[in-house]
Design an enzyme around this catalytic site. Structure first.
Site, PDB file in Angstrom:
ATOM      1  N   HIS A 128     -49.844 -49.367  53.142  1.00  0.00           N
ATOM      2  CA  HIS A 128     -49.775 -49.527  54.596  1.00  0.00           C
ATOM      3  C   HIS A 128     -48.854 -48.483  55.215  1.00  0.00           C
ATOM      4  O   HIS A 128     -49.247 -47.743  56.102  1.00  0.00           O
ATOM      5  CB  HIS A 128     -49.305 -50.941  54.945  1.00  0.00           C
ATOM      6  N   CYS A 147     -41.916 -54.999  54.028  1.00  0.00           N
ATOM      7  CA  CYS A 147     -41.942 -54.467  55.397  1.00  0.00           C
ATOM      8  C   CYS A 147     -42.813 -55.294  56.331  1.00  0.00           C
ATOM      9  O   CYS A 147     -42.364 -55.714  57.390  1.00  0.00           O
ATOM     10  CB  CYS A 147     -42.395 -53.012  55.370  1.00  0.00           C
ATOM     11  N   HIS A 148     -44.078 -55.535  55.952  1.00  0.00           N
ATOM     12  CA  HIS A 148     -44.967 -56.297  56.842  1.00  0.00           C
ATOM     13  C   HIS A 148     -45.758 -57.336  56.075  1.00  0.00           C
ATOM     14  O   HIS A 148     -46.758 -57.836  56.564  1.00  0.00           O
ATOM     15  CB  HIS A 148     -45.936 -55.375  57.588  1.00  0.00           C
ATOM     16  N   GLY A 149     -45.372 -57.619  54.842  1.00  0.00           N
ATOM     17  CA  GLY A 149     -45.928 -58.761  54.133  1.00  0.00           C
ATOM     18  C   GLY A 149     -47.244 -58.557  53.408  1.00  0.00           C
ATOM     19  O   GLY A 149     -47.890 -59.534  53.037  1.00  0.00           O
ATOM     20  N   SER A 150     -47.670 -57.328  53.179  1.00  0.00           N
ATOM     21  CA  SER A 150     -48.889 -57.154  52.378  1.00  0.00           C
ATOM     22  C   SER A 150     -48.641 -57.666  50.961  1.00  0.00           C
ATOM     23  O   SER A 150     -47.554 -57.480  50.402  1.00  0.00           O
ATOM     24  CB  SER A 150     -49.307 -55.684  52.323  1.00  0.00           C
TER      25      SER A 150
END
Ligand code: FES
Length: 188
Positions: A128, A147-150
């Site tokens: 990402h 960072c954004h939960g992937s």
């Protein structure tokens, strides 16, 4: 023979530095132009670089002492690489999850070498925006990007979150003795 990749002991330092850089860049970009616009430069800066890969000296990694369930972290040409020794159960689970991820569908068999299914070799970056995912254990074995939960399974396939690609795989091959991995080549 071990190529000129960084000393394995430097992996933790590289992870720390690159995590800090990634978070600093994310903060700056997000504040200025939003998450979407920020992603591409970071991917370019931190993701696998084809030119470097092509020009890089291969690196040999002995595998004899890596127990099932253990993940080695190595730095090759400045890029972090995860080498996961998957257990029998993890291989079964990865195969059972074929077709579950609709984001970038890939069979587990496409992401490992025939006869060496116990070894998963991936670059240690979230596709990402280039953050370094944390290893997860238990039911959700795999990696979670802070960072954004992937989320990524033990085949490195993205299963949730904003990442739109699976974790990238470097060129690699196994020495005929099966006990040494060479990163940076397609064949040994
Ligand atoms: S960098 Fe955004 S989810 Fe990993």
């Amino acid at each position: 023979m071990t190529g000129p990749g960084k000393n394995p002991d430097d992996a933790a330092e590289v992870i720390h530095e690159q995590r800090r850089e990634c978070l600093c860049k994310l903060t700056k970009f997000v504040g200025a132009a939003g998450v979407a616009a920020a992603m591409w430069p970071l991917v370019a800066a931190l993701g696998p670089d084809e030119q470097t890969q092509a020009d890089g000296e291969p690196m040999d990694i002995p595998l004899g002492n890596v127990a099932p369930g253990e993940t080695l972290r190595r730095v090759w040409r400045g890029k972090l690489v995860f080498i996961r020794h998957r257990t029998e159960q993890e291989i079964k689970l990865a195969n059972a999850l074929d077709g579950v991820s609709r984001i970038q569908p890939q069979a587990d068999a496409q992401r490992v070498k025939p006869g060496h299914e116990q070894w998963l070799v991936v670059y240690g970056y979230c596709p990402h925006a280039g953050c370094i995912p944390n290893e997860q254990t238990g039911e959700k074995s795999g990696w979670l990007c802070p960072c954004h939960g992937s989320e990524f399974d033990l085949s490195g396939r993205v299963t949730r979150g904003p990442a739109e690609e699976n974790m990238a795989i470097p060129d690699y091959a196994f020495h005929p003795d099966g006990q040494t991995l060479r990163i940076g080549v397609k064949d040994v």
